[in-house]
Structure formats: structure tokens, C-alpha cells
Design an enzyme around this catalytic site. Structure first.
Site, short mmCIF file in Angstrom:
data_model
loop_
_atom_site.label_atom_id
_atom_site.label_comp_id
_atom_site.label_asym_id
_atom_site.label_seq_id
_atom_site.Cartn_x
_atom_site.Cartn_y
_atom_site.Cartn_z
CB CYS A 1 20.37 -6.95 -18.20
SG CYS A 1 21.02 -5.47 -17.39
CB CYS B 1 16.59 -3.14 -16.22
SG CYS B 1 18.08 -3.07 -17.21
CG HIS C 1 16.77 -7.44 -15.05
ND1 HIS C 1 16.91 -6.70 -13.91
CD2 HIS C 1 17.66 -6.92 -15.95
CE1 HIS C 1 17.85 -5.78 -14.09
NE2 HIS C 1 18.32 -5.88 -15.32
CG ASP D 1 21.26 -6.34 -12.47
OD1 ASP D 1 21.47 -7.16 -11.55
OD2 ASP D 1 20.76 -5.22 -12.28
#
Ligand SMILES: [Zn+2]
Ligand SMILES: [Zn+2]
Ligand SMILES: [Zn+2]
Ligand SMILES: [Zn+2]
Lengths: 488, 488
Positions: free
Chosen positions: A148, A228, A217, A150
Site C-alpha cells: 500500500c 488501511c 496493512h 501508505d
């Protein structure tokens, strides 16, 4: 034994005899690497975090005689670089332009950090070779990882999995790990062609495989709010979506190319509070299950205090047991030997990171949520691999990436704008010097994306709260980062 | 002799003995094909051009008793399809919504034309096979053609060059023929891999080549205003830019893959007034020159009245003489034999089109400029191959394609909006049914692009002057065109 970078290839070897195994501590943790990574994290984050205090001091000096010289001396001392002379000299007219200084310093910190990481990479040549050999030994000629986007996964390779950047590895981040199947198939095709034409990294008949990894995650302490964002902080959704995308990728290749187009899939979950991973263990057919995995946080606890050999044996055993799961997680036997060795190494590598978070942050990061220092747009600066340094939106156009970008701008309205500081947006694209015109097109793309960002966030832009910085970089990892224009 | 489609593979064969060679007419022209193409052009353009007169009649009926039934009968008779019943039934309230009817009819005409072309393609299976064999005989396993996106080149393959769509050919149009080097390199890579893995269409050791063709254009009667808009109607600029892009493509492949990555280049110019081509003749090293070419308009005149064999000989001779150019156009000898045969066939094929324009339009199109019927956005509907039917903007995002799109909207403000008619925008994307999720992503892309178009031309959209229609289509040529939503 010399203190070496922990690499997948070597971390499963016996710990050096000179390191006493302390009771209650973990025998498989690479303490030297942890010390080095801690130093690196402190120095990089320090570079960013010293900016605001320094600028406060500079601001306080602005009505002193000899202000420019004193400001420069202070900046050199605390930031390691000077400030733009014209901003300092013009301060007496309309006051010091602190927003511009802030943006300038942030991009300088970014550039210095990237250079530091690049230096570091060069010194890792040996472990890179080890890691490549290890991947090849495990039967993988390419390892393509999509986490991801992130910011809390920005340290995935270097910190969480302890994998050096090699020519075999590729990392592309997307919101929710929803990677681009078409672009990944292209990469698979190029990889295969290079094997057929040049036998690099393995010949076409070597029977090695292309490994595609997706990384989702969650947050163990606040799963419903700090997981997420792309999947509404729902771990099961994040996992199933990543799994579906992995199967789509495999299916696309199997459909478009005849038999033998063998790809392996792997799914990994990260608890962003502790950096402990879950590894979903493929079965003998290469299939995955949301419910068949090794929980490395538990495994770490279970193996603490064991000697190195016993701990290693326990890891082997944990993978074997996962393969025997029944019920929802039932699969058809154990994965092939190379895959098993890869998983075991990832689990052991991650032990060091679990220990790292214990040592440095008492086992749980204080910044559970967002604390990014800048917004990274485009290809991202892959050399900078550290948690919560950047919010990363991988995009070629704002039109396609608007949703990701909106999230980033929202985060930075909270982090920066409400303190009166602009949002630093680092727009970065890679080019391939082997392709004529590629650099010019990368520059034009960066400029187009900047214009689109300024148009989308017109109010922020008009009030000087959007500081864009344009850079391009040649493809090989560690290539210099080139400023496209003297923006600050 | 049966009337067959003229294909590259056969057009160089002796003309059928039953066709008398009339004095002053050209012996190498395929008159049967010309008749068929003329019928096709009349019927397709007729479908579009009957819309406005029909809707005027419908409008005149709107206060008659039994209006819906009478309107439907009229539409069936003249357009071959009915009109949306709700629009007709609601006419008594606020008047007939003629803008919606116009858009509906335009997209119906487009869909019917595409279906007609697709049918036609199926009946060409034999000539497709001939053309494939001809390309392979000439030593080409792929022919990748990038014309300018200008609507006047939309008939390039079918009319101007008389090449059937085959699995070996690929056509992607860009403003100014400025094709995307990165995307073409990807296509080259996929083509090579298929040769290595599957021996399709030739095995990797066959020594065949990948041919990349760029096609620029000019207007012989109004060169300074009706040439290529992307290059300011400057023929020399258009030519040099295409040439530079071709060299970039070749260089990219030579740099990224070792020796043996052999590609051939070809540059073609089209006079959009007459459809006569110029073919730039590569030298023995595969290099091109803006100043070394065969002018087919002149060659056509010079060979008129000759018998077929003499005319064919003259074409051979013209190519040979071009290769011997001195001065600016000097090159290093003649191209390889397969390239020479390909060029000769293209020149002879184009004779038929020069004759076509003479017969149908007295040698010069009356619509020198724009007279497109709709704006084609996205992948374009490759089945519809006809001059001035569509203004084509090849784009994945409005952000990247805004410049092309602005030109199209400007053209249609002149063509449609000033007559009170909306701009029909056909947004079309291809998907690959072998790639899971590909269709869903194509639909989402079409919807995203529509939203971006509506945002960019907000005033037109608000006043109902922008009629978007969304379709997707599977990759194989001739696949059905699928409406994404019931938009009118
Ligand atoms: Zn996420
Ligand atoms: Zn489930
Ligand atoms: Zn043009
Ligand atoms: Zn010139």
C-alpha cells in the site's frame, strides 16, 4: 565477525559467536543492523524535524543588524546548508518569507536524505549480491512487491523485511496495494524477454519463477481507524482485495501466454503499530488463503529466549504447521522448497524489526497515524525508505490519482496548513537514459502534473500553501536526483 | 477473375486479362475495389448526413396527431432504426428534444457503420492471409503504423494504403504522428517475447524484422493552412519531427537490448487533398532522409497510359532512382529486398486511391479541411476507417490529451455548436478478456474520462452541447462494440 547488513541470504546463518545471547532477548535479531538503522532514522528524521525550530530562531533574528550573515551561520550549523540569499536580503521590506524558507529546507532535507541513502546503497554492494543469489537459490528471477502507498509502509524493504534493493526486486506502491495489473504484466513480459534474449538473470529454461508479492496493512491497537484507509480500515477487505488482485495478475499471464508462464504469489500483512508481519503461506499449487498464515508477532514471543538453533527450528515448524491448517485456511500441502526458504528468511528478518520497534519505541510506534514530512508524487524516491517520512501517491496524471492525492492533501492540511506551513509536494519521475527523449518527457510530465495539482488545489496554491518541487532521476537505483528547476 | 479485395500481396500481380486497359487510364488501378470502397463511403457518410434532414422532418411533424408513430415510421425508413420513445412522447410538454435525438442518431450511425466495417473485415479473411504472408515474405513479423490523429488520415489503411487489418499490423494515431516511444517499445517487447516463447508469428532466429512506420501529412493546394495543425502546417517540420521520433524508437531498442534487436523504419507523407503518398526510401543501413523519397502523384502521372508491365517496371525504377539520390537526400545504397518490395506495393496500392479521388472527387477532395462527424476519444474504433468521419484524440486521460481535445472541440464548435447541435463525443476503450478485471477497468476509465471532459468543457456540458457516449470492446479486431450505459 564484521558487522554486515542483514540480508535475506545471510540472516538465517548462525549468529556470530562473539555476541552473547542474553536471556529474554531474541537470538536471531541482528543488533548491529538495528543500531545502524536507528542512527539512520534519527539522522533523516532529525533533518526534517530541526527545520521548524531553526526557522523560528532565524525569524527571531530578522530585525538584528547583519541578519543575513547571522541567519546563514545558524542555518549552516543546524541544517548543514545555507538559505537562499535573496529571501534573507528582502526580509526588511515585507518581513521574512518563512513559507518559502520552510519549503526550501524541506526539499533540501529530502535531497540530503536521498543522497545519504544512495551512499548507503553503494556500501551494500556485497549484501545486494548475497540477496540476489539467495533469491535465485530459492528459484526466483524477479521479486515484484506492491505494498500500500501508505507512508507507514515506506520502510517496508529496508526496515520491515530487511531486503536490500537489487536488480531483481521491484517495488511499486498503490493505495490499498491495488496494483496495476496491466503495468505488472508489461514488467513480466520485459523480464521474460530478457531471459530469452540474454539469459539474464536466468536462462529461459532454468525453471525459475517470477514472484509477485502484495502487502496490506492493519493497526493492531486501533484496527477500525488506523488501518488501511483505502479499504475503510477493514483488514479482511484489504487482504481479500490484495488476494484478488494477485490472482488477476496470475490469470492474466496464464491466459495471454501459453503454459509454463509460471508465477508465484505471496501475500504479506503488516501491523503498522509494531511492524510485525503476517506471511500467508502458499500451498503446493501456489494458492493462498486469507486464513492460512504465520503470525510473526506471536512467533517472536514464542521464540524469545531460545537459542539461535532452537529459534530457527521453531520458525521452520511454524511454517510447516501453517501449511497443515484445516477449515477456512486449508490448502493442498506445503509450498515448494524455495518459497519455504524465502518465507522463513522473511520471518527471521522481521524479528530484527520487531525488536527494533521494541528498543526504539517500546514496542509500539507513538505516531500510530500520519506524521509524514512531505507528499511524494509520481514515481517516488525509492532510495528514501523509512516509515512516515512521505505520503506517497504513485501517479502519472492527477486525473487518475486524484483520490490518492486528495487524501494526502487532507492529511497535510492537518499536519502543516493549520500551523501556517505550506504542503511540500515532491514531484519525481524516473527516466531511462537509454531511451532517447525519455528525460525530456519525464520533465514535461513533472511539469504537467504540477500544473494539474496547482489547478486542483487552486485555493491552497493561491495562498502559497502548496510548495511543489520537481526532480527527475535516471533508472538505475542510486542515480543522482536532478532538480528540474530552481523552485523553492 | 473474381473481384477480390486489393491486398498488398496480390496487387503487384498482372491485372486480370478481362479488364481492358483504357488509354489515359491507369493499368494498375483496382477498379472493382474502388467501386466497393465508393459504395462503402457513400453508405457510411450517408448514414451520418441523413440525420439532420430527417430530424428536420421529424420536428415539423411534432404537433401532428399521432406524432410518435409517424416519427418512428419516418426514422425507420430514412435512418434504419427507431428513435427513443420517451423523447417523442414528451415532446408535447416542452417541445421536441432535438439535441438528444441528434446525439442518439449520431451514435446509432457510428455503431451501424462499425458493425458494417466489422462484417466487411470478416469477408476479407482470405486477403488478410495474403497480406500476412506478403509481410512475412518481405521479412516483417510486425508492422506498427503511427499516422497523425487528423481525421483526414482516418482512412489511411483501408483507402490510402489499401492494407487490410491483420494480426501483424498495429495502428496508433497521435497528433502530429508524435507517437509514444515508451508504449511502442512495450509493444516491441511483447512481440519479441511471443516469438521467443511461441514462435509466433516467426521464430526468434528467423531474422525477420519489426517495421515501424510514421505517417505525416500536408495539403498540396493550401500547404500553409490545411497541413498538419500539430506542426503549424509546416510540412518540413512535420517530416523532421516524425523522423526524429522514428530514430528515437530505434535507438531506445538498440540501447536497452543487445545487438540483433533489428527494427526497420519507414516514413510516409500523405497529401490529404489527393491522398497521394510520398514514400521515403531507406538506404542499405536503414537510414531515412527527408529529401529521399518517391512522389507517387508524379509517378501516377508518369505511368498513366502505360500497360501494366511497363507501369510496374516504372515503379521499380522510381524506387531505384530514389536510392541513388545525391546531395541532401544521398544515402548508402538501396534498402534490402523485402523493404523494396513493400515500398513498391504501397506505391501501386496507392495508385488505386489516387484514381479513386479522381473519379469520386475530380482529383481533389472538396472538404480540404475538417468535416468530421464525431469526436473519437480513447482507443478509437479501429474498424471505422474513412476520411473525415472522426476527429480522433488518442488519450488515456484528459490531463495528457487536453491539447488534442481542445482542437477537436474547437473544430466542432464550428461544425456543430454554431448550428445549435451538440458535439458527439464517442469515448471508446479496448479491454483484453484474457486479463481479469480488464473490462471493468476499461469501463471505469471511460467513465473517468467522461467526467474529466465534462469538467473541462463545463459550459458546453451545462448547456447540453456535449453528448458523450461510452463503449468498450474486446481486443480482437471486429469484436462487438458494447454500450456501457444507455446514454443518449
Ligand atoms: Zn493502505
Ligand atoms: Zn475470508
Ligand atoms: Zn496532423
Ligand atoms: Zn531537411
Amino acid at each position: 565477525p564484521s558487522p554486515r547488513q542483514p540480508v535475506a541470504a545471510t540472516s538465517a546463518q548462525p549468529a556470530p559467536a562473539s555476541q552473547p545471547e542474553r536471556v529474554g532477548q531474541h537470538a536471531l535479531v541482528d543488533r548491529a543492523a538495528n543500531a545502524r538503522l536507528a542512527f539512520c532514522e534519527r539522522s533523516v528524521k532529525g533533518r526534517f524535524d530541526i527545520i521548524v525550530p531553526t526557522l523560528k530562531e532565524v525569524s527571531a533574528l530578522q530585525h538584528e543588524p547583519d541578519f543575513p550573515a547571522r541567519a546563514q551561520a545558524l542555518a549552516m550549523k543546524q541544517l548543514g546548508h545555507t538559505l537562499p540569499a535573496d529571501i534573507l536580503e528582502n526580509a526588511w521590506v515585507a518581513g521574512l518569507d518563512l513559507k518559502s524558507l520552510y519549503a526550501y529546507c524541506t526539499f533540501a532535507a529530502l535531497k540530503n536524505s536521498a543522497a545519504r541513502f544512495a551512499e548507503d546503497l553503494k556500501s551494500q554492494a556485497e549484501s545486494v549480491q548475497d540477496a540476489q543469489n539467495f533469491f535465485l537459490d530459492c528459484g526466483f528471477h524477479a521479486v515484484d512487491i506492491s505494498p500500500c502507498a501508505d507512508g507507514r509502509l515506506k520502510g517496508l524493504m529496508r526496515y520491515i523485511l530487511r531486503l536490500p534493493v537489487t536488480s531483481l526486486t521491484r517495488r511499486t506502491a498503490y493505495a490499498g496495494a491495488m496494483f496495476d495489473v496491466e503495468s505488472d504484466v508489461s514488467h513480466w513480459v520485459a523480464t521474460e524477454l530478457s531471459r530469452f534474449r540474454e539469459g539474464v538473470p536466468t536462462t529461459a529454461d532454468a525453471g525459475t519463477r517470477y514472484l509477485k508479492v502484495a502487502v496490506y496493512h492493519t493497526s493492531s491497537s486501533q484496527p477500525a481507524s488506523e488501518g488501511c484507509a483505502a479499504h475503510g480500515s477493514n483488514e479482511h477487505k484489504a487482504m481479500e482485495a490484495a488476494l484478488e488482485r494477485l490472482y488477476q495478475f496470475r490469470q492474466a499471464i496464464e491466459n495471454a501466454f501459453c503454459c509454463g508462464a509460471s508465477t508465484d504469489l505471496l501475500l504479506i500483512g503488516v501491523d503498522t503499530d509494531t511492524d510485525a508481519i503476517k506471511v500467508h503461506v502458499p500451498d503446493a499449487d501456489g494458492n493462498l488463503s486469507a486464513h492460512r498464515f504465520v503470525d510473526n508477532a506471536k512467533l517472536f514471543r514464542d521464540t524469545q529466549g531460545l537459542d539461535a538453533n532452537a529459534a530457527r527450528l521453531a520458525v521452520y515448524e511454524a511454517v510447516r504447521q501453517a501449511s497443515q491448517a484445516s477449515g477456512w485456511g486449508a490448502g493442498n500441502g506445503e509450498p515448494h522448497d524455495g518459497m519455504r526458504r524465502l518465507i522463513i528468511n522473511l520471518l527471521i528478518n522481521n524479528f530484527s524489526q520487531i525488536e527494533y520497534v521494541k528498543e526504539q519505541y517500546n514496542g509500539r510506534y507513538p505516531d500510530l497515524g500520519h506524521a509524514e514530512r512531505y507528499v511524494s508524487v509520481g514515481d517516488g524516491i525509492e532510495e528514501v525508505q523509512m516509515r512516515n517520512v512521505a505520503y506517497y501517491a504513485h501517479l502519472n496524471t492527477v486525473e487518475e490519482g486524484a483520490a490518492d492525492l486528495d487524501v494526502g492533501v487532507k492529511i497535510f492540511k492537518g499536519l502543516n496548513v493549520k500551523r501556517g506551513l505550506p504542503i511540500p509536494v515532491a514531484i519525481h519521475y524516473r527516466y531511462d537514459h537509454r531511451v532517447p527523449g525519455s528525460r525530456e518527457r519525464a520533465v514535461a510530465k513533472a511539469q504537467r502534473v504540477r500544473a494539474a495539482i496547482q489547478a486542483r488545489y487552486a485555493a491552497l496554491h493561491a495562498s502559497g500553501m502548496l510548495a511543489c518541487h520537481l526532480t527527475v532521476q535516471d533508472l538505475p537505483t542510486g542515480s543522482p536526483i536532478e532538480d528540474v528547476e530552481g523552485e523553492r
